[in-house]
Design an enzyme around this catalytic site. Structure first.
Site, PDB file in Angstrom:
ATOM      1  N   ASP A  26       0.931  -1.123   0.010  1.00  0.00           N
ATOM      2  CA  ASP A  26       0.078   0.031   0.032  1.00  0.00           C
ATOM      3  C   ASP A  26       0.848   1.365  -0.103  1.00  0.00           C
ATOM      4  O   ASP A  26       2.120   1.127   0.363  1.00  0.00           O
ATOM      5  CB  ASP A  26      -1.030   0.069   1.221  1.00  0.00           C
ATOM      6  CG  ASP A  26      -2.230   0.975   1.081  1.00  0.00           C
ATOM      7  OD1 ASP A  26      -3.274   0.306   0.812  1.00  0.00           O
ATOM      8  OD2 ASP A  26      -2.158   2.165   1.064  1.00  0.00           O
ATOM      9  N   LYS A  62      -1.108   2.261   7.089  1.00  0.00           N
ATOM     10  CA  LYS A  62      -1.749   0.916   6.971  1.00  0.00           C
ATOM     11  C   LYS A  62      -0.701  -0.386   7.109  1.00  0.00           C
ATOM     12  O   LYS A  62      -1.134  -1.420   7.802  1.00  0.00           O
ATOM     13  CB  LYS A  62      -2.608   0.912   5.913  1.00  0.00           C
ATOM     14  CG  LYS A  62      -3.789   1.708   5.772  1.00  0.00           C
ATOM     15  CD  LYS A  62      -4.717   1.465   4.379  1.00  0.00           C
ATOM     16  CE  LYS A  62      -5.996   2.368   4.764  1.00  0.00           C
ATOM     17  NZ  LYS A  62      -6.684   2.209   3.437  1.00  0.00           N
ATOM     18  N   LYS A 110     -19.903  -6.738 -12.512  1.00  0.00           N
ATOM     19  CA  LYS A 110     -19.903  -5.888 -11.139  1.00  0.00           C
ATOM     20  C   LYS A 110     -20.692  -4.717 -11.254  1.00  0.00           C
ATOM     21  O   LYS A 110     -21.384  -4.638 -10.206  1.00  0.00           O
ATOM     22  CB  LYS A 110     -18.412  -5.715 -11.169  1.00  0.00           C
ATOM     23  CG  LYS A 110     -17.911  -4.523  -9.858  1.00  0.00           C
ATOM     24  CD  LYS A 110     -18.470  -5.629  -8.476  1.00  0.00           C
ATOM     25  CE  LYS A 110     -18.508  -4.676  -7.304  1.00  0.00           C
ATOM     26  NZ  LYS A 110     -19.106  -5.459  -6.246  1.00  0.00           N
ATOM     27  N   HIS A 132     -28.587  -3.799  -7.100  1.00  0.00           N
ATOM     28  CA  HIS A 132     -28.701  -3.473  -5.592  1.00  0.00           C
ATOM     29  C   HIS A 132     -29.447  -1.977  -5.087  1.00  0.00           C
ATOM     30  O   HIS A 132     -30.287  -2.013  -4.605  1.00  0.00           O
ATOM     31  CB  HIS A 132     -27.514  -3.707  -4.795  1.00  0.00           C
ATOM     32  CG  HIS A 132     -26.835  -5.215  -4.971  1.00  0.00           C
ATOM     33  ND1 HIS A 132     -25.566  -5.264  -4.650  1.00  0.00           N
ATOM     34  CD2 HIS A 132     -27.337  -6.270  -5.580  1.00  0.00           C
ATOM     35  CE1 HIS A 132     -25.360  -6.739  -5.069  1.00  0.00           C
ATOM     36  NE2 HIS A 132     -26.381  -7.096  -5.566  1.00  0.00           N
ATOM     37  N   ASN A 151     -37.835   1.938  -0.936  1.00  0.00           N
ATOM     38  CA  ASN A 151     -37.935   3.137  -0.387  1.00  0.00           C
ATOM     39  C   ASN A 151     -39.085   3.843  -1.162  1.00  0.00           C
ATOM     40  O   ASN A 151     -39.674   4.587  -0.415  1.00  0.00           O
ATOM     41  CB  ASN A 151     -36.400   3.772  -0.325  1.00  0.00           C
ATOM     42  CG  ASN A 151     -35.367   3.164   0.842  1.00  0.00           C
ATOM     43  OD1 ASN A 151     -35.924   2.380   1.538  1.00  0.00           O
ATOM     44  ND2 ASN A 151     -34.371   3.583   0.497  1.00  0.00           N
ATOM     45  N   CYS A 162     -51.869  -3.604 -18.545  1.00  0.00           N
ATOM     46  CA  CYS A 162     -51.828  -3.747 -16.937  1.00  0.00           C
ATOM     47  C   CYS A 162     -50.760  -2.624 -16.750  1.00  0.00           C
ATOM     48  O   CYS A 162     -50.632  -1.780 -15.963  1.00  0.00           O
ATOM     49  CB  CYS A 162     -51.653  -5.023 -16.246  1.00  0.00           C
ATOM     50  SG  CYS A 162     -53.281  -5.857 -16.606  1.00  0.00           S
TER      51      CYS A 162
HETATM   52  N1  LIG Z   1     -15.552  -1.580  -0.123  1.00  0.00           N
HETATM   53  C1  LIG Z   1     -16.148  -2.502  -0.499  1.00  0.00           C
HETATM   54  O1  LIG Z   1     -17.118  -3.276  -0.015  1.00  0.00           O
HETATM   55  C2  LIG Z   1     -16.110  -3.204  -1.911  1.00  0.00           C
HETATM   56  C3  LIG Z   1     -16.878  -4.204  -2.432  1.00  0.00           C
HETATM   57  C4  LIG Z   1     -16.522  -4.482  -3.927  1.00  0.00           C
HETATM   58  C5  LIG Z   1     -15.536  -3.876  -4.478  1.00  0.00           C
HETATM   59  N2  LIG Z   1     -14.775  -2.771  -4.117  1.00  0.00           N
HETATM   60  C6  LIG Z   1     -13.981  -2.361  -5.057  1.00  0.00           C
HETATM   61  O2  LIG Z   1     -12.772  -2.472  -4.552  1.00  0.00           O
HETATM   62  C7  LIG Z   1     -11.833  -1.688  -4.886  1.00  0.00           C
HETATM   63  C8  LIG Z   1     -11.157  -1.226  -3.315  1.00  0.00           C
HETATM   64  O3  LIG Z   1     -12.126  -0.769  -2.672  1.00  0.00           O
HETATM   65  P1  LIG Z   1     -12.098  -0.424  -1.057  1.00  0.00           P
HETATM   66  O4  LIG Z   1     -13.270  -0.010  -0.440  1.00  0.00           O
HETATM   67  O5  LIG Z   1     -11.027  -1.486  -0.530  1.00  0.00           O
HETATM   68  O6  LIG Z   1     -10.973   0.869  -1.131  1.00  0.00           O
HETATM   69  P2  LIG Z   1     -10.090   1.630  -0.115  1.00  0.00           P
HETATM   70  O7  LIG Z   1     -10.443   3.097  -0.639  1.00  0.00           O
HETATM   71  O8  LIG Z   1     -10.801   1.118   1.379  1.00  0.00           O
HETATM   72  O9  LIG Z   1      -8.652   1.156  -0.164  1.00  0.00           O
HETATM   73  C9  LIG Z   1      -7.733   1.374  -1.508  1.00  0.00           C
HETATM   74  C10 LIG Z   1      -6.425   1.259  -0.966  1.00  0.00           C
HETATM   75  O10 LIG Z   1      -5.527   1.226  -2.263  1.00  0.00           O
HETATM   76  C11 LIG Z   1      -4.468   2.024  -1.874  1.00  0.00           C
HETATM   77  N3  LIG Z   1      -3.785   2.699  -2.727  1.00  0.00           N
HETATM   78  C12 LIG Z   1      -4.060   3.504  -3.654  1.00  0.00           C
HETATM   79  N4  LIG Z   1      -2.763   3.651  -4.533  1.00  0.00           N
HETATM   80  C13 LIG Z   1      -2.059   2.574  -4.491  1.00  0.00           C
HETATM   81  C14 LIG Z   1      -1.144   2.060  -5.029  1.00  0.00           C
HETATM   82  N5  LIG Z   1      -0.406   2.673  -6.210  1.00  0.00           N
HETATM   83  N6  LIG Z   1      -0.372   1.056  -4.673  1.00  0.00           N
HETATM   84  C15 LIG Z   1      -0.899   0.306  -3.397  1.00  0.00           C
HETATM   85  N7  LIG Z   1      -2.125   0.885  -2.941  1.00  0.00           N
HETATM   86  C16 LIG Z   1      -2.520   1.910  -3.257  1.00  0.00           C
HETATM   87  C17 LIG Z   1      -4.706   3.119  -0.706  1.00  0.00           C
HETATM   88  O11 LIG Z   1      -3.711   3.639  -0.047  1.00  0.00           O
HETATM   89  C18 LIG Z   1      -5.823   2.341   0.007  1.00  0.00           C
HETATM   90  O12 LIG Z   1      -5.437   1.894   1.120  1.00  0.00           O
HETATM   91  C19 LIG Z   1     -12.545  -0.465  -5.664  1.00  0.00           C
HETATM   92  O13 LIG Z   1     -12.513  -0.370  -6.759  1.00  0.00           O
HETATM   93  C20 LIG Z   1     -14.149  -0.739  -4.968  1.00  0.00           C
HETATM   94  O14 LIG Z   1     -15.008  -0.065  -5.908  1.00  0.00           O
HETATM   95  C21 LIG Z   1     -15.196  -2.397  -2.790  1.00  0.00           C
END
Ligand SMILES: NC(=O)c1ccc[n+]([C@@H]2O[C@H](COP(=O)([O-])OP(=O)(O)OC[C@H]3O[C@@H](n4cnc5c(N)ncnc54)[C@H](O)[C@@H]3O)[C@@H](O)[C@H]2O)c1
Length: 438
Positions: free
Chosen positions: A30, A35, A210, A217, A225, A268
């Site tokens: 990261d 983190k 996706k 959803h 709602n 309908c």
């Molecule tokens: N949060 C969810 O419930 C969820 C569910 C399904 C899919 N997603 C998708 O998954 C992806 C991540 O979501 P998230 O909520 O975990 O994001 P987040 O913002 O919580 O985490 C992203 C992380 O990526 C790191 N990062 C940024 N640039 C970087 C780099 N060059 N190298 C390494 N790390 C880097 C950031 O510091 C951060 O810790 C998104 O595309 C999101 O749409 C999220």
């Protein structure tokens, strides 16, 4: 397996903990050193049920390491999961800056790696991004070729915050969008044991699924709602209504109606939607989603008309006129609207519909046609062969098996078939085939 995970937010951190729990060596990367420090101390960077205990355990087991050095992580792994954030930009587009920067970095690091590496994109990405944007960046920066020296694939993540470990272990399905067997085999090793189906598809379809799931959803929540806002003013218990709606697993919570096809119509749905909207208006309740349904349906009708106009042909043979196959009901049939629009554009039109023909013979629908659609009634023919013979483009709105078989048999090589009913392109059909949205 040796796995590197890029981006240790919700998705990355939970994946790291669960993969290490399953016995894999995981290196987390990261850009945020805070983190990494938390993880190396056995703490969780995200608040999630079960993560405190799980992170302490897996870090203690020695299977987890962290680094800011992407090149090192790549050298130490065979598979990389890319989970960096892809938030909204101010204009609503997807801000891909993090994943673009990372792809460049990974490409450069890949130069010095002499065994094939698999990149699994798990961040949500606009369809086309992996193949059209990220793969070229990786290829250019590495000087290597995807599909031979390294592999890319897309595996959408379906976990929900708050229950992400449970969702990781019980996803609705695993979907892998890939162009070769290598990444599929790798991901089967990692996720094949999960109690769900494993589907492989094109990279673009996986990216699209996706978005489609999340949009669905959001649509479901908004539907419940909006229904509840209307229930509130009507003094109706919204929980009772939605609970009963959900108990219908034949038509409501089912595959019914969830198929690409032509616009809805009939006696309908349009009228009941309009009445719902009027009722809401009387009570000053705003239901934009419900209001959008009829508008969207009209756009779908426009789309069908455009397909015929795009064919450039002027003589249209329409097969099907009723609002659905198997009925003679012409009330609010979207095919009638299409017919009217084509006549309005100056095209010549002939219509064949087996049920409408039969019912007009019986007199059942004759009065309706005479009173409401005399201009269309005059174009209805009883002889399918004559309709096909006198047309340059055949517009299929019915899926009546016998009729469609006949159309396909009769259609000539100089004709175009525009299919609104998803009757499909059959082998041996001479005419050029155009699907409505497929
Ligand atoms: N949060 C969810 O419930 C969820 C569910 C399904 C899919 N997603 C998708 O998954 C992806 C991540 O979501 P998230 O909520 O975990 O994001 P987040 O913002 O919580 O985490 C992203 C992380 O990526 C790191 N990062 C940024 N640039 C970087 C780099 N060059 N190298 C390494 N790390 C880097 C950031 O510091 C951060 O810790 C998104 O595309 C999101 O749409 C999220």
């Amino acid at each position: 397996m040796n796995i590197s995970i890029f981006g240790l937010g919700y998705v990355g951190a939970v994946s790291l903990a669960c993969l290490a729990r399953d016995g894999h060596h995981v290196v987390g990367v990261d850009v945020d050193p805070a983190k990494l420090k938390l993880i190396s101390d056995g703490k969780t960077p995200v608040v999630e049920e079960g993560m405190i205990e799980l992170m302490a355990k897996v870090v203690g087991s020695g299977l987890v390491s962290v680094t800011t050095d992407a090149a090192q992580a790549l050298r130490d792994s065979e598979v990389s999961l890319i989970c960096v954030g892809t938030p909204s930009a101010a204009n609503g587009s997807q801000d891909q800056s993090a994943v673009l920067r990372l792809a460049e970095q990974l490409g450069v690091a890949l130069r010095d790696i002499d065994r094939p590496h698999t990149f699994v994109f798990r961040s949500t990405l606009v369809p086309g991004t992996v193949e059209d944007v990220l793969r070229p960046i990786l290829e250019k920066a590495s000087g290597k070729q995807e599909g031979r020296d390294f592999f890319v694939c897309f595996q959408p993540e379906f976990l929900r915050e708050g229950s992400s470990i449970r969702d990781y272990d019980h996803p609705p399905f695993t979907i892998v969008g890939a162009n070769s067997a290598e990444p599929v085999a790798r991901l089967k090793q990692l996720f094949g044991h999960l109690p769900c189906d494993f589907h492989t598809t094109s990279v673009r379809a996986a990216e699209t699924v996706k978005y489609c799931c999340n949009n669905f959803h959001a649509l479901k929540i908004t539907f419940a709602n909006e229904t509840a806002r209307l229930c509130e003013v009507l003094g109706v218990n919204p929980f009772e209504v939605m609970d009963l709606v959900c108990r219908d697993t034949q038509l409501n919570i089912s595959r019914a109606y969830m198929k690409p096809g032509f616009a809805f119509g009939g006696s309908c749905l349009p009228k009941d939607l309009r009445a719902t909207l009027y009722l809401a208006k009387q009570h000053d309740v705003v239901l934009p989603m419900h209001a959008g349904i009829l508008a969207s349906n009209r756009v779908h009708i426009d789309h069908a008309v455009d397909k015929v106009l795009e064919s450039g042909r002027r003589r249209v043979g329409m097969v099907g006129l009723a609002f659905k196959t198997g009925t003679d009901d012409l009330r609010e049939s979207p095919l009638v609207t299409v017919a009217e629009r084509l006549i309005g554009k100056g095209l010549s039109l002939l219509v064949y519909d087996p049920e409408v023909h039969l019912s007009s013979l019986l007199g059942a629908n004759r009065r309706f046609i005479e009173e409401h659609l005399p201009h269309i009634g005059a174009l209805v023919r009883s002889d399918l062969e004559a309709v096909v013979a006198e047309s340059d483009v055949l517009l299929i709105g019915s899926s009546d098996k016998r009729t469609i078989q006949e159309v396909k048999r009769l259609a000539r090589a100089d004709q175009i078939v525009v299919d609104l009913a998803n009757v499909g392109e059959s082998q041996g059909m001479a005419a050029q085939y155009v699907g409505l949205t497929w």
